[in-house]
Enzyme design. Sequence first.
Site, mmCIF file in Angstrom:
data_model
loop_
_atom_site.group_PDB
_atom_site.id
_atom_site.type_symbol
_atom_site.label_atom_id
_atom_site.label_comp_id
_atom_site.label_asym_id
_atom_site.label_seq_id
_atom_site.Cartn_x
_atom_site.Cartn_y
_atom_site.Cartn_z
ATOM 1 N N CYS B 171 0.812 -1.227 0.000
ATOM 2 C CA CYS B 171 0.000 0.000 0.000
ATOM 3 C C CYS B 171 0.843 1.274 0.000
ATOM 4 O O CYS B 171 0.578 2.208 -0.748
ATOM 5 C CB CYS B 171 -0.954 -0.006 1.191
ATOM 6 S SG CYS B 171 -0.175 -0.457 2.766
ATOM 7 N N HIS B 284 -3.448 6.354 4.324
ATOM 8 C CA HIS B 284 -2.050 6.645 4.645
ATOM 9 C C HIS B 284 -1.676 8.042 4.153
ATOM 10 O O HIS B 284 -2.188 8.515 3.136
ATOM 11 C CB HIS B 284 -1.112 5.664 3.932
ATOM 12 C CG HIS B 284 -1.129 4.267 4.464
ATOM 13 N ND1 HIS B 284 -1.788 3.891 5.608
ATOM 14 C CD2 HIS B 284 -0.515 3.140 4.001
ATOM 15 C CE1 HIS B 284 -1.596 2.591 5.824
ATOM 16 N NE2 HIS B 284 -0.844 2.115 4.858
#
Lengths: 376, 376
Positions: B171, B284
């Site tokens: 990710c 994130h």
Amino acid sequence: MATFSSHQTQTHFISKLPANKPRTKPMFTRVRMSYQESAPSVAVVGVTGAVGQEFLSVLSDRDFPYRSIKMLASKRSAGKQLSFQDKAYTVEELTEDSFDGVDIALFSAGGSISKKFGPIAVEKGSIVVDNSSAFRMVENVPLVIPEVNPEAMSGIKVGMGKGALIANPNCSTIICLMAATPLHRRAKVTRMVVSTYQAASGAGAAAMEELELQTREVLEGKPPTCKIFSQQYAFNLFSHNAPVLENGYNEEEMKMVKETRKIWNDKDVRVTATCIRVPVMRAHAESVNLQFEKPLDEDTARDILKNAPGVVVIDDRASNHFPTPLEVSNKDDVAVGRIRRDVSQDGNHGLDIFVCGDQVRKGAALNAVQIAEMLL
Amino acid sequence: MATFSSHQTQTHFISKLPANKPRTKPMFTRVRMSYQESAPSVAVVGVTGAVGQEFLSVLSDRDFPYRSIKMLASKRSAGKQLSFQDKAYTVEELTEDSFDGVDIALFSAGGSISKKFGPIAVEKGSIVVDNSSAFRMVENVPLVIPEVNPEAMSGIKVGMGKGALIANPNCSTIICLMAATPLHRRAKVTRMVVSTYQAASGAGAAAMEELELQTREVLEGKPPTCKIFSQQYAFNLFSHNAPVLENGYNEEEMKMVKETRKIWNDKDVRVTATCIRVPVMRAHAESVNLQFEKPLDEDTARDILKNAPGVVVIDDRASNHFPTPLEVSNKDDVAVGRIRRDVSQDGNHGLDIFVCGDQVRKGAALNAVQIAEMLL
């Protein structure tokens, strides 16, 4: 000791530094008696704020010697009662006459108050330790981290017969340089890339309260109250709220760039910073990438940091135990870990480290009181 | 559409992308009919996990065409009922026979499940899009971000008569490279220093639940429940929980270092990363410092990013509006802002940027489904 409501609610957020870790290695022999007839007269400006309250905590914890202590704040807070070392004090309004007979004035009331009243206090013969950014970059005003550049304020003492200004660096700068300086002394830092993880406390007590309030609201499915910050802080993070300058950096970031050069007395050191506010209460974290002129391997760096005053190394790879904001909250030491050779640089000319420090304490009040101790 | 309890509780955490910002610029023409007799047979492995559930969301949102869809999970979850596009499904236990007749298998059940069942599925003729780290660095396994290196999987198609493995990058790598690649294409990135601000979702649905539970506990003055993570996460942050390797980097960080080289097909690019877990739910953030071989000024960089597929630029200096995890939550696009010339580098050979992306979506499920779309 004066306490502060929003601090009390945090007790449960805070874990201890492990008992087997070295604690503060004081640089200075502490004077054990705090009230002394021959000791300086002290004033705390902005005493009702988060840093102002921490000034009192730190003065008490370190048995700072004083003959008298004045609690100064804005008109709005004047008349409030405070207790300090088992004695009751009334908060007085800050005026031009506040500094008569004051030897040491600890300021933390914002830049505009410092700009107005700092020079007045100096005129009256006080030595001002200023926590705002008002005078930090003014030539001839020492910008001091006692463990880093005490020489910058040499000659300035209580009793020298005149006032003076000494600036406390920005919290992020202090916390970063506490760890970077011992390495810089050995291997000369040529460039530093910093990303910060900054706590609510840097924006004051009201910001800490807003983070707590917002978190409760969000958990209850209510829209978050945004007064101090313009956007949701709970379960979020955002670019530091300081104004953005023409070069695209915000003021917080440029403080790190410029203050590092001044504190290290090195106009060539290259610094870039990205400053981010994270939903943490009172301690900052910083990811710091260092480039060195001379080689410095990670084991040597770790040893240097273990022996650095005011620094504790938490670097346990096997158990994945490294510094966290919670672990340094209400602690004097700046914690350093994740010390490793930077794989993106040749040989041993680069290191990555991760640093945490209490923003209110070493990032502000403790550093200022340490400066004041050097005046005695 | 299948939903997931811990996602539902987050509705109130999530704000919208401003209406005037450009939304996803799709690279691929979407097939509008999802159920089709001639369409592939699909299997979702790990369907009850956070990413597994997001696979279903994304397949539905993008009208992914399918002839049949199998919901696969561990024995523990077998028998559970799921609803997908108004049809009821029973979760089946993953076994060696699960892949008979399956054209595309989307895996997100952890590395050991992928290692065991990935090759079995390939043997049966399935094309596996694997979200784990099991095969990412295996030679000849394409590691693909569709906007970045679609050529790496050229020739792999449903109906080619044999199975294949394609790996979904980590990710943090996906989110970083979505922004860095368009700049790399123009000016060649020679070195990249990344610090991450990673959400709970990267550790799965249980970690998101633990963050919420801990936050409630801490606000009530109770000790926080630490099951998924070894330490308090609420109002705290810590070095990423991935195991730390001999060189002092944790596995998450070395994924960024190695995957970037493979995806860019550039073994010389230098990358260092510090990966930190912050108390944010599902997106994130990354602070990325870039060094370029060729000069690239910030205005050109901003224009390049504005035109990059899957990227949205949020870079409003005057109102201090930049990407936040909350603003990209449940969004396809990766948001980029704080685009500025790095003052620590000469001329226009360096930039600092700040990137946010939904970890569950573009960081995992969306990227995998985009890969699957290229197989048709």
